[in-house]
Design a protein around this motif. Structure first.
Motif, PDB file in Angstrom:
ATOM      1  N   PHE A  20       8.782 -15.876  23.753  1.00  0.00           N
ATOM      2  CA  PHE A  20       8.719 -14.700  22.883  1.00  0.00           C
ATOM      3  C   PHE A  20       7.681 -13.730  23.428  1.00  0.00           C
ATOM      4  CE2 PHE A  20       7.200 -12.353  19.100  1.00  0.00           C
ATOM      5  CZ  PHE A  20       8.413 -11.857  18.636  1.00  0.00           C
ATOM      6  N   PRO A  21       8.113 -12.655  24.075  1.00  0.00           N
ATOM      7  CA  PRO A  21       7.144 -11.677  24.575  1.00  0.00           C
ATOM      8  C   PRO A  21       6.257 -11.178  23.435  1.00  0.00           C
ATOM      9  CG  PRO A  21       9.316 -11.234  25.486  1.00  0.00           C
ATOM     10  CD  PRO A  21       9.497 -12.277  24.433  1.00  0.00           C
ATOM     11  N   ALA A  22       4.965 -11.188  23.667  1.00  0.00           N
ATOM     12  CA  ALA A  22       4.022 -10.882  22.595  1.00  0.00           C
ATOM     13  C   ALA A  22       4.096  -9.428  22.150  1.00  0.00           C
ATOM     14  CB  ALA A  22       2.608 -11.225  23.034  1.00  0.00           C
ATOM     15  N   SER A  23       4.385  -8.525  23.077  1.00  0.00           N
ATOM     16  CA  SER A  23       4.362  -7.112  22.717  1.00  0.00           C
ATOM     17  C   SER A  23       5.765  -6.609  22.391  1.00  0.00           C
ATOM     18  CB  SER A  23       3.777  -6.273  23.849  1.00  0.00           C
ATOM     19  OG  SER A  23       4.691  -6.143  24.917  1.00  0.00           O
ATOM     20  N   ALA A  24       5.843  -5.782  21.357  1.00  0.00           N
ATOM     21  CA  ALA A  24       7.126  -5.164  21.017  1.00  0.00           C
ATOM     22  C   ALA A  24       7.636  -4.309  22.170  1.00  0.00           C
ATOM     23  CB  ALA A  24       6.978  -4.323  19.752  1.00  0.00           C
ATOM     24  N   ARG A  25       6.726  -3.704  22.905  1.00  0.00           N
ATOM     25  CA  ARG A  25       7.139  -2.870  24.036  1.00  0.00           C
ATOM     26  C   ARG A  25       7.918  -3.687  25.070  1.00  0.00           C
ATOM     27  NH1 ARG A  25       5.299   2.004  26.153  1.00  0.00           N
ATOM     28  NH2 ARG A  25       5.812   2.309  28.348  1.00  0.00           N
ATOM     29  N   GLU A  26       7.403  -4.877  25.411  1.00  0.00           N
ATOM     30  CA  GLU A  26       8.133  -5.690  26.387  1.00  0.00           C
ATOM     31  C   GLU A  26       9.465  -6.160  25.830  1.00  0.00           C
ATOM     32  OE1 GLU A  26       7.951  -9.864  28.912  1.00  0.00           O
ATOM     33  OE2 GLU A  26       6.064  -9.055  28.082  1.00  0.00           O
ATOM     34  N   ARG A  27       9.503  -6.516  24.555  1.00  0.00           N
ATOM     35  CA  ARG A  27      10.785  -6.945  23.968  1.00  0.00           C
ATOM     36  C   ARG A  27      11.805  -5.824  24.045  1.00  0.00           C
ATOM     37  NH1 ARG A  27       7.252  -9.061  20.145  1.00  0.00           N
ATOM     38  NH2 ARG A  27       7.901  -7.628  18.480  1.00  0.00           N
ATOM     39  N   PHE A  28      11.376  -4.604  23.759  1.00  0.00           N
ATOM     40  CA  PHE A  28      12.314  -3.485  23.831  1.00  0.00           C
ATOM     41  C   PHE A  28      12.675  -3.149  25.273  1.00  0.00           C
ATOM     42  CE2 PHE A  28      11.816  -2.820  19.355  1.00  0.00           C
ATOM     43  CZ  PHE A  28      12.945  -2.106  18.985  1.00  0.00           C
ATOM     44  N   ASP A  29      11.739  -3.318  26.191  1.00  0.00           N
ATOM     45  CA  ASP A  29      12.071  -3.103  27.605  1.00  0.00           C
ATOM     46  C   ASP A  29      13.154  -4.076  28.049  1.00  0.00           C
ATOM     47  OD1 ASP A  29      10.206  -1.088  27.804  1.00  0.00           O
ATOM     48  OD2 ASP A  29       8.684  -2.312  28.811  1.00  0.00           O
ATOM     49  N   ARG A  30      13.005  -5.345  27.686  1.00  0.00           N
ATOM     50  CA  ARG A  30      14.013  -6.345  28.030  1.00  0.00           C
ATOM     51  C   ARG A  30      15.342  -6.047  27.339  1.00  0.00           C
ATOM     52  NH1 ARG A  30      12.439 -11.174  30.353  1.00  0.00           N
ATOM     53  NH2 ARG A  30      10.204 -11.344  30.819  1.00  0.00           N
ATOM     54  N   PHE A  31      15.264  -5.670  26.072  1.00  0.00           N
ATOM     55  CA  PHE A  31      16.455  -5.318  25.299  1.00  0.00           C
ATOM     56  C   PHE A  31      17.230  -4.185  25.971  1.00  0.00           C
ATOM     57  CE2 PHE A  31      17.796  -2.786  21.355  1.00  0.00           C
ATOM     58  CZ  PHE A  31      19.006  -3.436  21.230  1.00  0.00           C
ATOM     59  N   GLU A  32      16.521  -3.149  26.395  1.00  0.00           N
ATOM     60  CA  GLU A  32      17.183  -2.018  27.036  1.00  0.00           C
ATOM     61  C   GLU A  32      17.869  -2.448  28.332  1.00  0.00           C
ATOM     62  OE1 GLU A  32      16.389   2.666  28.133  1.00  0.00           O
ATOM     63  OE2 GLU A  32      14.713   1.411  27.455  1.00  0.00           O
ATOM     64  N   GLU A  33      17.198  -3.275  29.130  1.00  0.00           N
ATOM     65  CA  GLU A  33      17.825  -3.744  30.358  1.00  0.00           C
ATOM     66  C   GLU A  33      19.043  -4.622  30.052  1.00  0.00           C
ATOM     67  OE1 GLU A  33      15.311  -5.425  33.340  1.00  0.00           O
ATOM     68  OE2 GLU A  33      13.828  -3.806  33.225  1.00  0.00           O
ATOM     69  N   GLN A  34      18.941  -5.433  29.014  1.00  0.00           N
ATOM     70  CA  GLN A  34      20.093  -6.270  28.652  1.00  0.00           C
ATOM     71  C   GLN A  34      21.290  -5.413  28.252  1.00  0.00           C
ATOM     72  OE1 GLN A  34      19.993  -9.808  26.499  1.00  0.00           O
ATOM     73  NE2 GLN A  34      17.979 -10.477  27.171  1.00  0.00           N
ATOM     74  N   LEU A  35      21.046  -4.336  27.533  1.00  0.00           N
ATOM     75  CA  LEU A  35      22.146  -3.430  27.193  1.00  0.00           C
ATOM     76  C   LEU A  35      22.800  -2.876  28.454  1.00  0.00           C
ATOM     77  CD1 LEU A  35      20.459  -1.569  24.218  1.00  0.00           C
ATOM     78  CD2 LEU A  35      22.634  -2.798  24.068  1.00  0.00           C
ATOM     79  N   ASP A  36      21.985  -2.474  29.417  1.00  0.00           N
ATOM     80  CA  ASP A  36      22.522  -1.984  30.688  1.00  0.00           C
ATOM     81  C   ASP A  36      23.400  -3.039  31.352  1.00  0.00           C
ATOM     82  OD1 ASP A  36      21.173   0.454  30.507  1.00  0.00           O
ATOM     83  OD2 ASP A  36      19.457  -0.237  31.682  1.00  0.00           O
ATOM     84  N   VAL A  37      22.907  -4.274  31.380  1.00  0.00           N
ATOM     85  CA  VAL A  37      23.607  -5.345  32.087  1.00  0.00           C
ATOM     86  C   VAL A  37      24.910  -5.712  31.384  1.00  0.00           C
ATOM     87  CG1 VAL A  37      23.494  -7.781  32.738  1.00  0.00           C
ATOM     88  CG2 VAL A  37      21.536  -6.275  33.169  1.00  0.00           C
ATOM     89  N   ILE A  38      24.846  -5.929  30.076  1.00  0.00           N
ATOM     90  CA  ILE A  38      26.035  -6.385  29.341  1.00  0.00           C
ATOM     91  C   ILE A  38      27.145  -5.352  29.411  1.00  0.00           C
ATOM     92  CG2 ILE A  38      26.906  -6.935  27.035  1.00  0.00           C
ATOM     93  CD1 ILE A  38      24.072  -8.163  26.508  1.00  0.00           C
ATOM     94  N   THR A  39      26.825  -4.106  29.105  1.00  0.00           N
ATOM     95  CA  THR A  39      27.872  -3.079  29.150  1.00  0.00           C
ATOM     96  C   THR A  39      28.314  -2.809  30.583  1.00  0.00           C
ATOM     97  OG1 THR A  39      26.182  -1.323  29.104  1.00  0.00           O
ATOM     98  CG2 THR A  39      27.112  -2.025  26.988  1.00  0.00           C
TER      99      THR A  39
END
Length: 309
Positions: free
Chosen positions: A120-139
């Protein structure tokens, strides 16, 4: 207005219970059956018999239903790598004949990560950074033409030579992004989502969140339509006594639910759903917390749904 049933099985539900609710959702002509994606119960419940995995559940329901749409509010990006998640969603979409939708979020419930050994990434910023990259990858994987490969070079995820298989049955399963973040959430929704959802907020706060996302859509120069939706806890009764009984069953007070959810008589629900419609909501997700009370769904299907359709 389309009404969708939304469940929270981490609070305590077996697959058989979820199947019964999904079949009722279909038989009663609701638009969709959605479930949360959590591995740990919340609040003062024991969560028995224990968690059910969201995408394994939806795979089973894909074969045991025929019409109702199926999805998550919201799959946590922290739970899965984007490549395997793209494969899972595409496979369940094919199993359902093209009825799957991916509600996707950054992840937030640290305790369930700790309980099951999930980083669990401690910072919300890192979680959202990973989330954004995952959106790029999945789509990106879903959109890769047959015979071509997909490469991606991000800070957190790197793919090389991915064939982008299997393909979903739909050209692309709809992607839902939700939340009330003021800046990044609207931008990500404008870039990636087919639907923007605001959970458990007042009509006024939902309207403000919708406007932020409409502004982000306009700023992005997006021409594809965006669906706007809301999620609200459900507590409907034919009279005050039945409302009180259903509120007690989920550990809530009737007047609090009337303020913070969709609670009251069918007429009260029709009025509040109408207020959501006036601000642009096209779908309302009805959070059903007592999954043994199928009469609750029958009441809403008979006395609310026809008036808001």
């Amino acid at each position: 207005m389309r009404l969708r049933i939304f469940t929270e099985p981490q609070q305590g539900a077996s697959y058989d219970t979820l199947l019964a609710v999904a079949k009722a959702t279909e038989d009663l002509s609701f638009d969709a059956f959605f479930r949360s994606d959590h591995y740990l119960h919340m609040g003062d419940v024991d969560g028995l018999p224990g968690p059910t995995d969201a995408w394994i559940t939806l795979a089973g329901l894909a074969r045991e239903t025929s019409r109702v749409r199926l999805g998550t509010l919201m799959t946590a990006a922290t739970f899965r790598h984007p490549g395997p998640l793209a494969i899972s969603v595409a496979q369940v979409d094919r199993m359902s004949g093209g009825r799957v939708e991916l509600g996707f979020g950054a992840g937030w419930f640290e305790a369930e990560h700790t309980a099951y050994g999930i980083p669990f990434p401690a910072s919300a910023r890192e979680r959202f950074d990973r989330f954004e990259e995952q959106l790029d990858v999945i789509t990106g994987l879903w959109g890769t033409p047959l015979g071509e490969t997909f490469d991606y070079e991000g800070r957190h995820y790197r793919l090389s030579g991915a064939p982008g298989l299997p393909k979903p049955s739909q050209p692309r399963p709809p992607v839902l992004i939700g939340g009330t973040g003021p800046t990044r959430t609207p931008r990500l929704a404008a870039a990636h989502a087919d639907e923007y959802n605001v959970p458990f907020s007042s009509v006024e706060d939902t309207a403000a969140a919708f406007e932020r996302t409409r502004s982000a859509v306009k700023a992005a120069g997006r021409t594809a339509p965006m669906v706007y939706s809301a999620a609200q806890v459900l507590c409907c009764g034919r009279d005050d006594a039945e409302v009180a009984r259903r509120a007690e069953a989920i550990g809530r007070a009737p007047e609090e639910l009337r303020r913070n959810g969709l609670a009251g008589t069918p007429e009260e629900l029709v009025d509040k759903i109408g207020r959501f419609a006036e601000i642009g909501a096209e779908r309302v997700y009805l959070q059903v917390l007592d999954l043994t009370d199928l009469d609750h769904l029958e009441l809403v299907a008979a006395q609310v749904a026809p008036q808001v359709a």
